[in-house]
Design a protein around this motif. Structure first.
Motif, short mmCIF file in Angstrom:
data_model
loop_
_atom_site.label_atom_id
_atom_site.label_comp_id
_atom_site.label_asym_id
_atom_site.label_seq_id
_atom_site.Cartn_x
_atom_site.Cartn_y
_atom_site.Cartn_z
N VAL A 14 -0.14 4.21 9.77
CA VAL A 14 0.86 3.10 9.76
C VAL A 14 0.16 1.98 9.20
CG1 VAL A 14 2.09 1.68 11.39
CG2 VAL A 14 2.00 4.22 11.80
N THR A 60 -2.13 1.80 7.02
CA THR A 60 -2.45 1.73 5.50
C THR A 60 -1.12 1.35 4.88
OG1 THR A 60 -4.23 3.45 5.79
CG2 THR A 60 -2.86 3.42 3.74
N ASN A 61 0.07 1.86 5.50
CA ASN A 61 1.27 1.39 4.95
C ASN A 61 1.65 -0.07 5.00
OD1 ASN A 61 4.44 0.93 5.82
ND2 ASN A 61 4.46 2.62 4.34
N ARG A 104 -0.91 -1.73 2.28
CA ARG A 104 -0.68 -1.22 0.98
C ARG A 104 0.75 -1.70 0.27
NH1 ARG A 104 -4.47 4.02 0.65
NH2 ARG A 104 -6.47 2.95 0.79
N ARG A 105 1.55 -1.42 1.30
CA ARG A 105 2.91 -1.56 0.89
C ARG A 105 3.74 -2.85 1.30
NH1 ARG A 105 7.61 2.93 1.47
NH2 ARG A 105 9.44 1.92 1.08
N HIS A 106 3.14 -3.63 2.45
CA HIS A 106 3.64 -4.67 2.80
C HIS A 106 2.64 -5.93 2.69
CE1 HIS A 106 7.32 -2.97 4.03
NE2 HIS A 106 6.52 -1.84 4.35
N GLU A 147 5.33 10.77 6.69
CA GLU A 147 6.90 10.40 6.61
C GLU A 147 7.12 9.15 7.73
OE1 GLU A 147 6.33 14.13 4.21
OE2 GLU A 147 6.12 13.56 6.42
N GLN A 178 4.77 7.67 9.56
CA GLN A 178 4.16 6.60 9.59
C GLN A 178 4.51 5.78 8.70
OE1 GLN A 178 0.55 8.66 8.74
NE2 GLN A 178 0.52 9.83 10.85
N GLU A 179 5.18 6.13 7.57
CA GLU A 179 5.80 5.07 6.56
C GLU A 179 7.12 4.39 7.28
OE1 GLU A 179 7.88 5.65 2.12
OE2 GLU A 179 5.86 6.45 2.33
N GLY A 218 5.66 1.77 9.50
CA GLY A 218 5.21 0.77 8.85
C GLY A 218 6.02 -0.40 8.29
N ASP A 219 7.30 0.43 7.67
CA ASP A 219 8.33 -0.31 7.30
C ASP A 219 8.99 -1.43 8.33
OD1 ASP A 219 7.84 0.57 4.75
OD2 ASP A 219 9.45 1.91 4.67
#
Length: 253
Positions: free
Chosen positions: A66, A68-69, A72-74, A230, A232-233, A236-237
Motif C-alpha cells: 500500500v 509503495t502504491n 509511486r502512484r500518488h 490488487e 493493495q493498489e 492505496g488509491d
C-alpha cells in the motif's frame, strides 16, 4: 539473515529505515510505516518457526504494498522500517518492555528473552526515530499518515474484529474525525480508535506528530483487505483520496 525476507536494497551502509517516493514538499503529505518489513539481521536469531515471520507478529501484512502504491502512484513520500517488529518495535517507547518483545500473540520469542535491549535500541530504534525526526523537522508536513494493518482476530484473543479500517488518535483528533467520516462514506466499517485505542498505543505519532503539533491520520487496515497486490493498489488509491481531502479540510479550518 536469520529469518524473514532478504535484506533491503539500500545504497551505502544498511540502516533500519528507507525512503520511497518523491522528495517531500513543505506542507504536503508524508507516510510513516513502522512495521513494513519482516527482515531479521543475520547476527540475530529469534529462535522461532520461520513460518511465523510471514504472519502479523513479525510484519504488518500488506502495508509495504500500500505504501509503495501511495509513493509511486500518488507521490506521497514514505519513511519505512526495514527490520521486523520482532527485532525492535518502532511503535513503542524506549522504556516499553515490548520494544523488544519476549512474546507476541501467544508465541514466545526465545532469542529476545534476556536480549541486550540497549544494543537493539542503539542499532535500530534510535537511528530510525532520529532519521524520522530530522525528516519531519525539515519538511514540516501538513499531514502525516501512520500506516499499519491488523489481523482479523488474535490467536490469543480470538474475538472477531469487524472493522475494515480503523482510525487511531491520542489527544489530537483533527485529522481523525475527517478520516473516520470519509472512510465511512466510502462504505467501509470504520473503527473509531479500534481495534485498539491510540490513547494506549500511539508511540510514533505521539513523539513525532503530536509533539510537533502536526495533524496525522493513524490508519489501521484489516490485513485480509490488503493481502493481494490488487487490493493493495485499491487501498492505496482510497487512502490517497481520503488523505488529500483531509489535508484540504485542515487547510480550510
Amino acid at each position: 539473515m536469520a529469518n524473514g525476507r532478504e535484506a533491503p536494497s539500500l545504497i551505502g551502509e544498511w540502516q533500519p529505515w528507507r525512503r520511497i517516493g518523491p522528495e517531500p514538499s513543505k506542507g504536503g503529505i508524508v507516510l510513516i510505516a513502522d512495521h513494513a518489513s519482516n527482515f531479521v539481521p543475520s547476527d540475530i536469531e529469534l529462535g522461532i518457526d520461520p513460518a511465523l515471520m510471514h504472519e502479523h507478529i513479525a510484519i504488518d501484512i500488506g502495508v509495504e504494498g500500500v505504501a509503495t502504491n501511495l509513493a509511486r502512484r500518488h507521490g506521497v513520500p514514505a519513511h519505512l522500517a526495514t527490520v521486523s517488529r520482532l527485532v525492535c518495535d518502532f511503535n513503542r517507547d524506549e522504556d516499553d518492555p515490548r520494544v523488544v518483545p519476549d512474546s507476541s500473540d501467544g508465541h514466545t520469542i526465545p532469542g529476545n528473552v534476556g536480549a541486550n535491549r540497549e544494543e537493539r535500541l542503539n542499532c535500530f530504534h534510535r537511528p530510525y526515530h532520529d532519521a524520522l525526526s530530522a525528516w519531519l523537522d525539515a519538511v514540516r508536513p501538513g499531514l502525516c499518515i501512520s500506516l499499519h494493518s491488523f489481523t482479523p482476530a488474535l490467536k490469543s484473543a480470538p474475538a472477531s474484529r469487524p472493522w475494515e479500517v480503523g482510525v487511531l488518535y491520542n489527544t489530537d483528533d483533527r485529522a481523525a474525525r475527517h478520516g473516520i467520516r470519509l472512510f465511512a462514506e466510502a462504505g467501509l466499517t470504520v473503527g473509531d480508535n479500534e481495534p485498539f485505542s491510540g490513547k494506549d498505543l500511539n508511540a510514533t505519532m505521539n513523539r513525532h506528530a503530536e509533539a510537533r503539533g502536526l495533524p496525522y491520520l493513524g490508519i489501521e487496515v484489516r490485513q485480509d483487505r490488503i493481502d493481494t497486490p490488487e487490493a493493495q493498489e485499491r487501498w492505496g488509491d482510497l487512502i490517497a483520496e481520503v488523505a488529500a481531502r483531509v489535508a484540504l479540510m485542515l487547510e480550510a479550518a
